[in-house]
Scaffold this active site. Structure first.
Site, PDB file in Angstrom:
ATOM      1  N   HIS A  12      10.174   4.891  27.634  1.00 53.23           N
ATOM      2  CA  HIS A  12       9.422   4.581  26.416  1.00 53.23           C
ATOM      3  C   HIS A  12      10.332   4.028  25.317  1.00 53.23           C
ATOM      4  O   HIS A  12      11.549   4.258  25.314  1.00 53.23           O
ATOM      5  CB  HIS A  12       8.700   5.826  25.898  1.00 53.23           C
ATOM      6  CG  HIS A  12       9.633   6.950  25.551  1.00 53.23           C
ATOM      7  ND1 HIS A  12      10.346   6.998  24.383  1.00 53.23           N
ATOM      8  CD2 HIS A  12       9.970   8.076  26.241  1.00 53.23           C
ATOM      9  CE1 HIS A  12      11.085   8.093  24.347  1.00 53.23           C
ATOM     10  NE2 HIS A  12      10.877   8.764  25.476  1.00 53.23           N
ATOM     11  N   GLU A  95       7.595  14.241  30.141  1.00 50.73           N
ATOM     12  CA  GLU A  95       8.888  14.704  29.652  1.00 50.73           C
ATOM     13  C   GLU A  95       9.154  16.142  30.102  1.00 50.73           C
ATOM     14  O   GLU A  95       8.217  16.910  30.365  1.00 50.73           O
ATOM     15  CB  GLU A  95       8.898  14.621  28.115  1.00 50.73           C
ATOM     16  CG  GLU A  95      10.143  15.156  27.433  1.00 50.73           C
ATOM     17  CD  GLU A  95      11.380  14.336  27.770  1.00 50.73           C
ATOM     18  OE1 GLU A  95      11.897  14.497  28.896  1.00 50.73           O
ATOM     19  OE2 GLU A  95      11.827  13.561  26.902  1.00 50.73           O
TER      20      GLU A  95
END
Length: 204
Positions: A12, A95
């Site tokens: 990201h 994550e």
């Protein structure tokens, strides 16, 4: 015969948490957005991906986190929509879990401990160890392979398809660890890629 298509993994863009640890105090990690710089990085990643894949087809997986979703949205603006076979949200490439609302000082201290202890086995209080992320990424890879096989059976030409995975730094590294069978020491010697960088595995 079956072989996996070209695979592009993208971390990201820069998130608010990348520049300000206190963002996690009042905002759940999965809701932390990109910064303005992160948005621009994601736009550039989309342009790079378009140049890489041309008019070949794509199927995409992305982590459900806000920063990966925003990255995915920015990337997709530069792709031909009719060349995208599917876009799937995939929680297993999320994550590493650090706990819920976080105390900044405690997280900073824990990350310092992790640096000394090792990222793979260090477990955050109320969170995950790298090993846990490795296990779920491994499960995702099995799904990825099955999906490729299903697309091939449906008549798609895997030689002209690209798999795009938009995820997080640690999850990306653990994906590569599992895919290439790196050992723990080799993983510990690796570092997260830069925000919005494309990591390309070309079919040979």
């Amino acid at each position: 015969p079956f072989s996996t298509p070209n695979t592009v993994r993208i971390r990201h863009g820069e998130s608010l948490g990348n520049v300000d640890e206190s963002a996690y105090v009042s905002t759940p990690d999965w809701k932390v957005p990109l910064t303005e710089a992160g948005q621009q990085q994601a736009i550039q990643a989309g342009k790079q991906l378009k140049k890489l894949v041309g008019d070949e087809q794509i199927f995409m997986y992305y982590s459900p986190y806000e920063r990966t979703k925003e990255t995915m949205d920015a990337v997709c603006k530069h792709l031909n929509k009719d060349r995208i076979i599917s876009i799937r949200e995939e929680p297993r490439i999320s994550e590493q879990q650090f706990g819920n609302f976080q105390n900044v000082d405690e997280v900073v201290q824990a990350k310092q401990e992790r640096h000394s202890f090792g990222r793979f086995y260090y477990r955050f209080k109320s969170g995950e160890a790298g090993l846990d992320v490795y296990s779920r990424v491994s499960s995702f890879i099995s799904t990825l392979v099955r999906d490729c096989q299903q697309y091939q059976k449906a008549g798609y030409d895997l030689d002209n398809i690209n798999v795009v995975i938009i995820t997080h730094g640690l999850a990306l590294r653990l994906f590569l660890m599992r895919w290439f069978q790196f050992n723990v020491q080799e993983f510990e010697a690796s570092e997260n890629p830069e925000n919005a960088r494309l990591i390309v595995m070309k079919k040979v």
